[in-house]
Motif scaffolding. Sequence first.
Motif, mmCIF file in Angstrom:
data_model
loop_
_atom_site.group_PDB
_atom_site.id
_atom_site.type_symbol
_atom_site.label_atom_id
_atom_site.label_comp_id
_atom_site.label_asym_id
_atom_site.label_seq_id
_atom_site.Cartn_x
_atom_site.Cartn_y
_atom_site.Cartn_z
ATOM 1 N N GLU A 1 -46.330 49.082 23.044
ATOM 2 C CA GLU A 1 -46.048 50.358 23.707
ATOM 3 C C GLU A 1 -46.301 50.274 25.215
ATOM 4 N N LYS A 2 -47.134 49.311 25.607
ATOM 5 C CA LYS A 2 -47.385 49.138 27.041
ATOM 6 C C LYS A 2 -47.959 47.748 27.292
ATOM 7 N N LEU A 3 -47.543 47.143 28.400
ATOM 8 C CA LEU A 3 -48.036 45.834 28.797
ATOM 9 C C LEU A 3 -48.553 45.929 30.230
ATOM 10 N N GLU A 4 -49.801 45.471 30.427
ATOM 11 C CA GLU A 4 -50.408 45.481 31.758
ATOM 12 C C GLU A 4 -50.971 44.089 32.045
ATOM 13 N N VAL A 5 -50.739 43.603 33.261
ATOM 14 C CA VAL A 5 -51.198 42.268 33.658
ATOM 15 C C VAL A 5 -51.873 42.366 35.020
ATOM 16 N N LEU A 6 -53.045 41.785 35.106
ATOM 17 C CA LEU A 6 -53.792 41.709 36.369
ATOM 18 C C LEU A 6 -54.132 40.247 36.601
ATOM 19 N N SER A 7 -53.679 39.693 37.728
ATOM 20 C CA SER A 7 -53.886 38.265 37.947
ATOM 21 C C SER A 7 -54.159 37.960 39.419
ATOM 22 N N TYR A 8 -54.884 36.857 39.612
ATOM 23 C CA TYR A 8 -55.263 36.461 40.975
ATOM 24 C C TYR A 8 -55.363 34.941 41.008
ATOM 25 N N ASP A 9 -54.660 34.336 41.985
ATOM 26 C CA ASP A 9 -54.679 32.869 42.075
ATOM 27 C C ASP A 9 -55.678 32.358 43.114
ATOM 28 N N GLY A 10 -56.407 33.265 43.779
ATOM 29 C CA GLY A 10 -57.414 32.844 44.754
ATOM 30 C C GLY A 10 -56.867 32.559 46.129
ATOM 31 N N ARG A 11 -55.537 32.577 46.267
ATOM 32 C CA ARG A 11 -54.925 32.294 47.570
ATOM 33 C C ARG A 11 -54.069 33.466 48.047
ATOM 34 N N SER A 12 -53.162 33.927 47.195
ATOM 35 C CA SER A 12 -52.320 35.075 47.532
ATOM 36 C C SER A 12 -53.056 36.359 47.181
ATOM 37 N N LYS A 13 -52.410 37.486 47.413
ATOM 38 C CA LYS A 13 -53.010 38.760 47.034
ATOM 39 C C LYS A 13 -52.993 38.910 45.513
ATOM 40 N N PRO A 14 -53.973 39.592 44.954
ATOM 41 C CA PRO A 14 -53.955 39.855 43.509
ATOM 42 C C PRO A 14 -52.690 40.617 43.122
ATOM 43 N N ILE A 15 -52.262 40.408 41.863
ATOM 44 C CA ILE A 15 -51.025 41.010 41.357
ATOM 45 C C ILE A 15 -51.351 41.964 40.217
ATOM 46 N N TRP A 16 -50.746 43.157 40.301
ATOM 47 C CA TRP A 16 -50.850 44.135 39.219
ATOM 48 C C TRP A 16 -49.441 44.378 38.694
ATOM 49 N N CYS A 17 -49.265 44.252 37.370
ATOM 50 C CA CYS A 17 -47.954 44.423 36.747
ATOM 51 C C CYS A 17 -48.072 45.392 35.583
ATOM 52 N N GLU A 18 -47.042 46.217 35.417
ATOM 53 C CA GLU A 18 -47.077 47.230 34.363
ATOM 54 C C GLU A 18 -45.668 47.396 33.786
ATOM 55 N N ILE A 19 -45.569 47.417 32.450
ATOM 56 C CA ILE A 19 -44.303 47.706 31.775
ATOM 57 C C ILE A 19 -44.565 48.799 30.755
ATOM 58 N N ASP A 20 -43.886 49.922 30.899
ATOM 59 C CA ASP A 20 -44.058 51.035 29.979
ATOM 60 C C ASP A 20 -43.071 50.924 28.813
ATOM 61 N N ASP A 21 -43.597 51.059 27.613
ATOM 62 C CA ASP A 21 -42.823 51.098 26.372
ATOM 63 C C ASP A 21 -41.772 49.990 26.276
ATOM 64 N N PRO A 22 -42.178 48.735 26.389
ATOM 65 C CA PRO A 22 -41.181 47.653 26.288
ATOM 66 C C PRO A 22 -40.475 47.621 24.935
ATOM 67 N N ARG A 23 -41.199 47.914 23.848
ATOM 68 C CA ARG A 23 -40.558 47.907 22.539
ATOM 69 C C ARG A 23 -39.500 49.004 22.445
ATOM 70 N N GLY A 24 -39.804 50.190 22.936
ATOM 71 C CA GLY A 24 -38.836 51.284 22.907
ATOM 72 C C GLY A 24 -37.609 50.991 23.741
ATOM 73 N N GLU A 25 -37.825 50.415 24.917
ATOM 74 C CA GLU A 25 -36.696 50.073 25.781
ATOM 75 C C GLU A 25 -35.776 49.058 25.105
ATOM 76 N N LEU A 26 -36.376 48.041 24.498
ATOM 77 C CA LEU A 26 -35.565 47.019 23.840
ATOM 78 C C LEU A 26 -34.819 47.582 22.638
ATOM 79 N N SER A 27 -35.431 48.545 21.942
ATOM 80 C CA SER A 27 -34.763 49.138 20.784
ATOM 81 C C SER A 27 -33.518 49.910 21.182
ATOM 82 N N GLU A 28 -33.446 50.328 22.441
ATOM 83 C CA GLU A 28 -32.268 51.032 22.949
ATOM 84 C C GLU A 28 -31.405 50.124 23.824
#
Length: 588
Positions: free
Chosen positions: A113-140
């Motif tokens: 229903e939701k996917l969230e990713v928080l990542s940091y490689d120590g060199r670039s800026k930290p990354i925040w990623c969010e996908i709302d309702d991926p299963r619902g979107e794919l079903s349509e």
Amino acid sequence: MAEYIPVVKQAHAFREISQDFTTPEEIFREAIANSLDAYARHLWLRTSVAEQRGRELVLIDLSDDGIGMNAKSIEAFLNLSDSQKPDSIPTGMMKRRMTGYKGHGTKIYYNSEKLEVLSYDGRSKPIWCEIDDPRGELSESRVPKAKIEEVDVDFLTRRRGEWGFQELGESPGTSVRVSGYHGNTKSGLEHARLRDHITWFTRWGSWEGKLCDVSGIQRPEVEDLRKCHLYLRGLGVGSYTEMPFGHVFPNSDCTDIRQLRGKDEVDPLKYYVKTWGFHDVPLSKNPDKAIDFLFAIEGEGARREYNDMLRRQRRPRTPGDYLSEERYGLWLGCDFVPVQRFNEWVSEHSEYTRMHAFVNCDALELTANRNSVENTPAELLADIEEKVRAIFASEIAESDEYLKFQSELLAIERHRAATKEGADYKRRLRRLSAKEYAEIKGVTFYSPDTETDLIALAAGAQALLPDLLPFIVRDYDSHFGFDGLAARNKVLAINETQHLFVEFKTELVREFNHTFDCLEAILCWKSRIRDGEIVSDLGGKTGTYRITSHGDVKTRMIVRADSSKNVEVIVLKELLEQRGYSFHPVGE
């Protein structure tokens, strides 16, 4: 001719891949592979349940201290068939094998229903990623849209703290939160079940370390991973459990039968353990490819000392528990992760339950969900099988330990057979004492308990009383189909008359396990069916049970409404009693 380049329906492909993984536990297999590929030294895997808008929401949190991702590499993480691996070894680290290449594994996260990713490689800026309702979107039939944002270190540390991964602080690493995964199911996410799955079917449960120990070799990556840490918290527990790297085996081999009798005098092989290891063995027809082979004989008692998931008698069933035959045997896989069993390569069905064996070949081609090796060319699989069979025949089956094991096993089976025969003798004496008997022309006959007994009684009685039955049975077969082939005309030769089927039943009941078609008569010892009751056959056809009396003689028929051919029913006990042969208890 016009050229046409076929296209991929992206949403359909994403949906098929995300739902191709069949069990909830598989998300942890993919997460562990990604974390180890990212050179993580600490992994945290957690499942929990949160209240959201009046409903329970299952959360899966996967976190590590690997090299992390930046704005570019997270796109590969989200893409299908796009997998970026480190192009250099992190400072102070040891080179690791990369286990993910197809870019399919992380798509398992989209079944949520939701996917969230928080990542940091120590060199670039930290990354925040969010996908709302991926299963619902794919079903349509829509590809889910990901929101990707570069954030500051304060956001990174705050969100890590909120998710319970404050240990990471400002260091590189990746945290993934999957909400409402796999239909928001809880089944399969129990702590014990996850621990077992990780031990058996993930890279963290690699059996390569055991191979090194048994073969006396060293592989740097194994030593490196043994220093790493994985912390698991599944549903049903309140704190993390640290899981050591590697598949679990008995602590040590034990082949001394005298010592093992101290644990079990009757069956010491319950605790017998012997392990063989063969490393870097070239294949015969593909010498550029090699296999590793680990083979162990383990008794059930030895397994139960380290495997809590084995089902036990008189213990309540637990989610995910199993029998030895459902789990153990010979597993084939790559990256030292079992994929598919091939027990028949080295064992008969009755023996594979004692095996705890693995074959590894990194040349295998797996299906997208990594649950089968069927994409591997048949010639390569045949080559692997041939090599495994050869090693087993020459190095294991002919070894002193294996021959001693087989000899002891044969002795135990003989002892069991003798004990069983003794018990069977007493049981049959008790059964005999409960029987009835009758004397027919000087021959003693006993009441039947089985159809075989009834066939023997009918054949013997008819030999002494040729006119007892209205037909003569010329052929008996109680293994398949109808029991007897009979003829109404007792005088004609076998090839001069029409033969009819007769079925023998110790007790006739209303559900008949054959068809009425082709059936001439039923010979039973007794019948409890009443006049007028309906009798049904195997095909669902029915007939009415009819009893007519002519003086002291009763005639029984199954009258069929759908056919002019009725089925005669003969009650043998009654027939013999009419001739003056009564059955009496053996005790009399």
